[in-house]
Motif scaffolding. Structure first.
Motif, PDB file in Angstrom:
ATOM      1  N   LYS A 145       0.830  -1.201   0.000  1.00  0.00           N
ATOM      2  CA  LYS A 145       0.000   0.000   0.000  1.00  0.00           C
ATOM      3  C   LYS A 145       0.867   1.255   0.000  1.00  0.00           C
ATOM      4  O   LYS A 145       0.585   2.220  -0.730  1.00  0.00           O
ATOM      5  CB  LYS A 145      -0.922  -0.011   1.226  1.00  0.00           C
ATOM      6  N   THR A 146       1.954   1.247   0.794  1.00  0.00           N
ATOM      7  CA  THR A 146       2.866   2.402   0.830  1.00  0.00           C
ATOM      8  C   THR A 146       3.502   2.625  -0.534  1.00  0.00           C
ATOM      9  O   THR A 146       3.616   3.773  -1.010  1.00  0.00           O
ATOM     10  CB  THR A 146       3.948   2.169   1.895  1.00  0.00           C
ATOM     11  N   GLN A 147       3.926   1.539  -1.188  1.00  0.00           N
ATOM     12  CA  GLN A 147       4.528   1.671  -2.515  1.00  0.00           C
ATOM     13  C   GLN A 147       3.516   2.204  -3.529  1.00  0.00           C
ATOM     14  O   GLN A 147       3.858   3.030  -4.398  1.00  0.00           O
ATOM     15  CB  GLN A 147       5.076   0.315  -2.961  1.00  0.00           C
ATOM     16  N   LEU A 148       2.274   1.720  -3.447  1.00  0.00           N
ATOM     17  CA  LEU A 148       1.250   2.179  -4.378  1.00  0.00           C
ATOM     18  C   LEU A 148       0.969   3.671  -4.191  1.00  0.00           C
ATOM     19  O   LEU A 148       0.845   4.424  -5.173  1.00  0.00           O
ATOM     20  CB  LEU A 148      -0.031   1.366  -4.185  1.00  0.00           C
ATOM     21  N   ILE A 149       0.869   4.116  -2.950  1.00  0.00           N
ATOM     22  CA  ILE A 149       0.620   5.539  -2.690  1.00  0.00           C
ATOM     23  C   ILE A 149       1.783   6.385  -3.207  1.00  0.00           C
ATOM     24  O   ILE A 149       1.589   7.473  -3.776  1.00  0.00           O
ATOM     25  CB  ILE A 149       0.401   5.758  -1.180  1.00  0.00           C
ATOM     26  N   SER A 150       3.029   5.886  -3.018  1.00  0.00           N
ATOM     27  CA  SER A 150       4.198   6.609  -3.533  1.00  0.00           C
ATOM     28  C   SER A 150       4.146   6.729  -5.052  1.00  0.00           C
ATOM     29  O   SER A 150       4.479   7.782  -5.623  1.00  0.00           O
ATOM     30  CB  SER A 150       5.475   5.879  -3.094  1.00  0.00           C
ATOM     31  N   LEU A 151       3.701   5.643  -5.725  1.00  0.00           N
ATOM     32  CA  LEU A 151       3.575   5.688  -7.185  1.00  0.00           C
ATOM     33  C   LEU A 151       2.538   6.730  -7.607  1.00  0.00           C
ATOM     34  O   LEU A 151       2.778   7.525  -8.535  1.00  0.00           O
ATOM     35  CB  LEU A 151       3.191   4.304  -7.706  1.00  0.00           C
ATOM     36  N   ILE A 152       1.384   6.739  -6.940  1.00  0.00           N
ATOM     37  CA  ILE A 152       0.335   7.703  -7.305  1.00  0.00           C
ATOM     38  C   ILE A 152       0.826   9.134  -7.075  1.00  0.00           C
ATOM     39  O   ILE A 152       0.577  10.035  -7.889  1.00  0.00           O
ATOM     40  CB  ILE A 152      -0.931   7.421  -6.486  1.00  0.00           C
ATOM     41  N   ASP A 153       1.583   9.358  -5.976  1.00  0.00           N
ATOM     42  CA  ASP A 153       2.141  10.693  -5.726  1.00  0.00           C
ATOM     43  C   ASP A 153       3.114  11.099  -6.829  1.00  0.00           C
ATOM     44  O   ASP A 153       3.127  12.265  -7.266  1.00  0.00           O
ATOM     45  CB  ASP A 153       2.849  10.709  -4.369  1.00  0.00           C
ATOM     46  N   SER A 154       3.939  10.158  -7.295  1.00  0.00           N
ATOM     47  CA  SER A 154       4.912  10.464  -8.352  1.00  0.00           C
ATOM     48  C   SER A 154       4.219  10.828  -9.651  1.00  0.00           C
ATOM     49  O   SER A 154       4.583  11.802 -10.329  1.00  0.00           O
ATOM     50  CB  SER A 154       5.843   9.258  -8.572  1.00  0.00           C
ATOM     51  N   VAL A 155       3.174  10.057 -10.003  1.00  0.00           N
ATOM     52  CA  VAL A 155       2.431  10.363 -11.236  1.00  0.00           C
ATOM     53  C   VAL A 155       1.706  11.701 -11.096  1.00  0.00           C
ATOM     54  O   VAL A 155       1.628  12.480 -12.064  1.00  0.00           O
ATOM     55  CB  VAL A 155       1.447   9.221 -11.550  1.00  0.00           C
ATOM     56  N   THR A 156       1.192  12.000  -9.899  1.00  0.00           N
ATOM     57  CA  THR A 156       0.529  13.287  -9.685  1.00  0.00           C
ATOM     58  C   THR A 156       1.511  14.446  -9.848  1.00  0.00           C
ATOM     59  O   THR A 156       1.203  15.468 -10.491  1.00  0.00           O
ATOM     60  CB  THR A 156      -0.086  13.331  -8.271  1.00  0.00           C
ATOM     61  N   GLU A 157       2.732  14.302  -9.275  1.00  0.00           N
ATOM     62  CA  GLU A 157       3.754  15.360  -9.406  1.00  0.00           C
ATOM     63  C   GLU A 157       4.163  15.546 -10.861  1.00  0.00           C
ATOM     64  O   GLU A 157       4.306  16.676 -11.344  1.00  0.00           O
ATOM     65  CB  GLU A 157       4.968  14.999  -8.559  1.00  0.00           C
ATOM     66  N   ALA A 158       4.352  14.425 -11.581  1.00  0.00           N
ATOM     67  CA  ALA A 158       4.711  14.514 -12.997  1.00  0.00           C
ATOM     68  C   ALA A 158       3.599  15.180 -13.803  1.00  0.00           C
ATOM     69  O   ALA A 158       3.858  15.952 -14.738  1.00  0.00           O
ATOM     70  CB  ALA A 158       4.991  13.108 -13.541  1.00  0.00           C
ATOM     71  N   SER A 159       2.334  14.913 -13.429  1.00  0.00           N
ATOM     72  CA  SER A 159       1.206  15.539 -14.134  1.00  0.00           C
ATOM     73  C   SER A 159       1.175  17.044 -13.886  1.00  0.00           C
ATOM     74  O   SER A 159       0.842  17.825 -14.796  1.00  0.00           O
ATOM     75  CB  SER A 159      -0.104  14.892 -13.665  1.00  0.00           C
ATOM     76  N   GLU A 160       1.522  17.473 -12.674  1.00  0.00           N
ATOM     77  CA  GLU A 160       1.579  18.916 -12.386  1.00  0.00           C
ATOM     78  C   GLU A 160       2.661  19.594 -13.222  1.00  0.00           C
ATOM     79  O   GLU A 160       2.461  20.700 -13.742  1.00  0.00           O
ATOM     80  CB  GLU A 160       1.829  19.125 -10.894  1.00  0.00           C
ATOM     81  N   ASN A 161       3.825  18.932 -13.345  1.00  0.00           N
ATOM     82  CA  ASN A 161       4.888  19.487 -14.189  1.00  0.00           C
ATOM     83  C   ASN A 161       4.459  19.553 -15.645  1.00  0.00           C
ATOM     84  O   ASN A 161       4.779  20.529 -16.366  1.00  0.00           O
ATOM     85  CB  ASN A 161       6.156  18.634 -14.051  1.00  0.00           C
ATOM     86  N   LEU A 162       3.744  18.508 -16.093  1.00  0.00           N
ATOM     87  CA  LEU A 162       3.247  18.512 -17.464  1.00  0.00           C
ATOM     88  C   LEU A 162       2.276  19.670 -17.682  1.00  0.00           C
ATOM     89  O   LEU A 162       2.324  20.347 -18.723  1.00  0.00           O
ATOM     90  CB  LEU A 162       2.561  17.175 -17.776  1.00  0.00           C
ATOM     91  N   LEU A 163       1.403  19.920 -16.711  1.00  0.00           N
ATOM     92  CA  LEU A 163       0.443  21.020 -16.840  1.00  0.00           C
ATOM     93  C   LEU A 163       1.160  22.358 -16.951  1.00  0.00           C
ATOM     94  O   LEU A 163       0.765  23.226 -17.755  1.00  0.00           O
ATOM     95  CB  LEU A 163      -0.502  21.012 -15.639  1.00  0.00           C
ATOM     96  N   GLU A 164       2.249  22.548 -16.172  1.00  0.00           N
ATOM     97  CA  GLU A 164       3.018  23.800 -16.280  1.00  0.00           C
ATOM     98  C   GLU A 164       3.642  23.931 -17.665  1.00  0.00           C
ATOM     99  O   GLU A 164       3.682  25.021 -18.245  1.00  0.00           O
ATOM    100  CB  GLU A 164       4.100  23.820 -15.207  1.00  0.00           C
ATOM    101  N   ARG A 165       4.163  22.810 -18.192  1.00  0.00           N
ATOM    102  CA  ARG A 165       4.777  22.840 -19.524  1.00  0.00           C
ATOM    103  C   ARG A 165       3.746  23.186 -20.594  1.00  0.00           C
ATOM    104  O   ARG A 165       4.047  23.893 -21.560  1.00  0.00           O
ATOM    105  CB  ARG A 165       5.418  21.483 -19.810  1.00  0.00           C
ATOM    106  N   LEU A 166       2.511  22.688 -20.418  1.00  0.00           N
ATOM    107  CA  LEU A 166       1.475  22.997 -21.420  1.00  0.00           C
ATOM    108  C   LEU A 166       1.115  24.474 -21.412  1.00  0.00           C
ATOM    109  O   LEU A 166       0.645  25.017 -22.436  1.00  0.00           O
ATOM    110  CB  LEU A 166       0.226  22.156 -21.126  1.00  0.00           C
ATOM    111  N   HIS A 167       1.310  25.148 -20.301  1.00  0.00           N
ATOM    112  CA  HIS A 167       1.009  26.578 -20.216  1.00  0.00           C
ATOM    113  C   HIS A 167       2.262  27.440 -20.409  1.00  0.00           C
ATOM    114  O   HIS A 167       2.211  28.656 -20.245  1.00  0.00           O
ATOM    115  CB  HIS A 167       0.389  26.900 -18.848  1.00  0.00           C
ATOM    116  N   GLU A 168       3.436  26.789 -20.788  1.00  0.00           N
ATOM    117  CA  GLU A 168       4.701  27.505 -20.882  1.00  0.00           C
ATOM    118  C   GLU A 168       4.649  28.617 -21.919  1.00  0.00           C
ATOM    119  O   GLU A 168       5.133  29.736 -21.698  1.00  0.00           O
ATOM    120  CB  GLU A 168       5.818  26.506 -21.233  1.00  0.00           C
ATOM    121  N   ASP A 169       4.057  28.352 -23.081  1.00  0.00           N
ATOM    122  CA  ASP A 169       4.013  29.348 -24.153  1.00  0.00           C
ATOM    123  C   ASP A 169       3.234  30.579 -23.711  1.00  0.00           C
ATOM    124  O   ASP A 169       3.656  31.722 -23.982  1.00  0.00           O
ATOM    125  CB  ASP A 169       3.388  28.740 -25.412  1.00  0.00           C
ATOM    126  N   ASP A 170       2.111  30.358 -23.049  1.00  0.00           N
ATOM    127  CA  ASP A 170       1.328  31.506 -22.585  1.00  0.00           C
ATOM    128  C   ASP A 170       2.114  32.311 -21.560  1.00  0.00           C
ATOM    129  O   ASP A 170       2.096  33.561 -21.577  1.00  0.00           O
ATOM    130  CB  ASP A 170       0.015  31.026 -21.956  1.00  0.00           C
TER     131      ASP A 170
END
Length: 524
Positions: free
Chosen positions: A472-497
């Motif tokens: 369960k701890t490993q699974l939560i860590s994985l979900i946190d990592s994907v969430t952090e990567a998604s936040e970085n992706l969202l910033e990159r999508l707004h980079e041009d603006d």
């Protein structure tokens, strides 16, 4: 000819058979009987009488008497109730022929189109509404002066003080209807029971309360109700009164409308009770009376929501169907008890219930998205992490809808990372989530054997529980990592603006400075 008969033979017969009596409500009952010797069959026969106070020859009032159908040679009893002043002692009843209303035909003739059923229906209507002005059956049921005469008993109780002086006198008057008689005293000192018959054994057929409760439960199982019968019978009476009454059209219309309403109400009530009774019988057949029952399984079987089935079970318990049971909303179970304690382990049944719900969810709908996964996840911590990830994914989807050219940048997340999170979390829910509970039910020390068959003592009885917690701890860590990567992706999508706005701001500041509109950083 009919008028002459009315003025002569009719009045003489009425005078000879007239009977009057004062009723309990103060009204006067006036009745007489006449044989139809006019030579005609009457489909309608009515007239009015005047009531005269003989002491002062003043008219007290009038009354209309309606005989309805009256065949030749038939003896008809006429009745009426009159409101008479209490001080009136000598009365005279005057019939006058100019008030006579009738529809007649020669005796023995048949009316075209008439049927025996119509005549019977009209007779029943007149009996219900009272063709002779007495109110009929409805008058007896709903009136105040139609109660049968009975026996009036007056009892006087006198209470005296110690010295013999009278201090209190109480008088009680009780009227017992004629149909209510005292129980017959029989031999052996028993009341209301045949001679020689002893008392019923206390344990024969259960106690009175138990028999009454079981009778009430059987009515609910079969969908029976006294209100349905009462509505049906009363509605039929009103319809017969409407069809057979010879009264005014407005009254017949009211009777008919009331009859239809009551009949429809009886039908709707019966349909509702039958549906409920069928559901009650289904519950009784499916419920485990020696353990716990999953409310979710019952809800799926009867095709009703969980909350509806829980309410039904609670109502059945209140009615007495399962007197030693209770509804556990948190664990979604109906729990049977014995001496106040659950017969079966609630924790074990709750775990099995959760597992069954997840299995049913997978059979009906395998999780294909984060929304499906959140619905099928019971662990509150994992569900919270998944909701946070879903919030970011929705913002990414909204950005791609604004700028379709960004689709390539989110391709890997949509086709690889998010599906992996769904797959791994679903596997955890199915195989690992309950592993700790199963391990907790095992003995604290468990003996196993090695390859040679020698006994080996398991020194870590909580092994499965620890493994489940680690996964369960490993699974939560994985979900946190994907969430952090998604936040970085969202910033990159707004980079041009962000770059465009920043560049425009800097350009505007440079222009203002070049025109001397801003303070210089190097003033001399």
């Amino acid at each position: 000819m009919i008028t002459d008969w009315f003025e002569s033979d009719f009045k003489e017969a009425a005078k000879a058979t007239t009977k009057t009596s004062r009723l309990d409500d103060g009204k006067l009952s006036y009745s007489f009987s006449v044989v139809n010797e006019s030579g005609f069959d009457f489909d309608k026969f009515a007239f009015k009488i005047k009531v005269i106070d003989k002491t002062n020859n003043k008219e007290i009032g009038t009354a209309r008497i309606n005989a309805g159908k009256w065949a030749s040679g038939e003896k008809k009893n006429f009745k009426s109730r009159l409101s008479i002043p209490a001080d009136a002692r000598s009365l005279s009843f005057v019939m006058y022929s100019n008030s006579l209303e009738y529809e007649a035909r020669p005796a023995g003739s048949v009316v075209s189109g008439s049927t025996d059923f119509g005549n019977v229906l009209q007779d029943m209507g007149e009996a219900l509404t009272g063709a002779d002005g007495s109110g009929g059956v409805f008058g007896e049921l709903f009136g105040t002066g139609g109660m049968p005469q009975g026996t009036t008993v007056t009892k006087t109780t006198t209470t005296k003080t110690v010295n013999g002086r009278t201090t209190k006198t109480t008088t009680t008057t009780t009227t017992r209807p004629a149909s209510q008689s005292r129980p017959t005293q029989r031999s052996g000192g028993q009341t209301g029971r045949p001679a020689g018959q002893g008392a019923r054994p206390a344990n024969q057929g259960g106690t009175f309360t138990e028999r009454r409760t079981e009778k009430k439960l059987n009515k609910k199982r079969l969908g029976k109700s006294g209100w349905t019968v009462a509505s049906l019978v009363t509605g039929a009476m009103f319809l017969m009164a409407s069809a057979g009454s010879t009264g005014d059209p407005e009254s017949r219309l009211v009777f008919g409308a009331l009859g239809v309403i009551l009949m429809v109400a009886a039908g709707v009530l019966k349909l509702v009770l039958n549906t409920k009774a069928k559901r009650i019988r289904t519950y009784e057949a499916k419920i485990n009376k020696k353990g716990n029952t999953s409310i979710d399984e019952l809800a799926a079987y009867v095709g009703k929501p969980f909350s509806k089935v829980a309410d039904d079970l609670q109502a059945m318990i209140a009615d007495g169907f399962f007197p030693e049971a209770y509804v556990d909303i948190n664990n979604r179970l109906l729990v049977m008890t014995r001496n106040g304690e659950p017969i079966e382990s609630v924790e074990r049944s709750a775990a099995e219930n959760k597992k069954a719900r997840r299995k049913a969810g997978r059979e009906n709908m395998a999780p294909e998205s984060l929304d499906d996964l959140i619905t099928m996840t019971d662990d509150a911590q994992i569900k919270s992490k998944l909701k946070a990830l879903r919030t970011i994914t929705k913002k990414i989807d909204a950005r791609v809808e604004e700028v379709p050219d960004l689709e390539k940048q989110v391709k890997d997340f949509r086709e690889k990372y998010y599906p992996e999170v769904v797959r791994l979390t679903d596997a955890y829910n199915e195989k690992i989530a309950d592993m700790g509970n199963l391990d907790a039910e095992k003995p604290k020390e468990e003996v196993t054997t090695d390859a040679s068959g020698a006994p080996v003592l398991n020194t870590n009885p909580n092994y499965l529980q620890e493994q489940a917690a680690e996964i369960k701890t490993q699974l939560i860590s994985l979900i946190d990592s994907v969430t952090e990567a998604s936040e970085n992706l969202l910033e990159r999508l707004h980079e041009d603006d962000i770059m465009d706005i920043t560049t425009d701001i800097q350009r505007l500041q440079t222009t203002l400075a070049s025109k001397g509109l801003l303070d210089s950083d190097f003033d001399i």
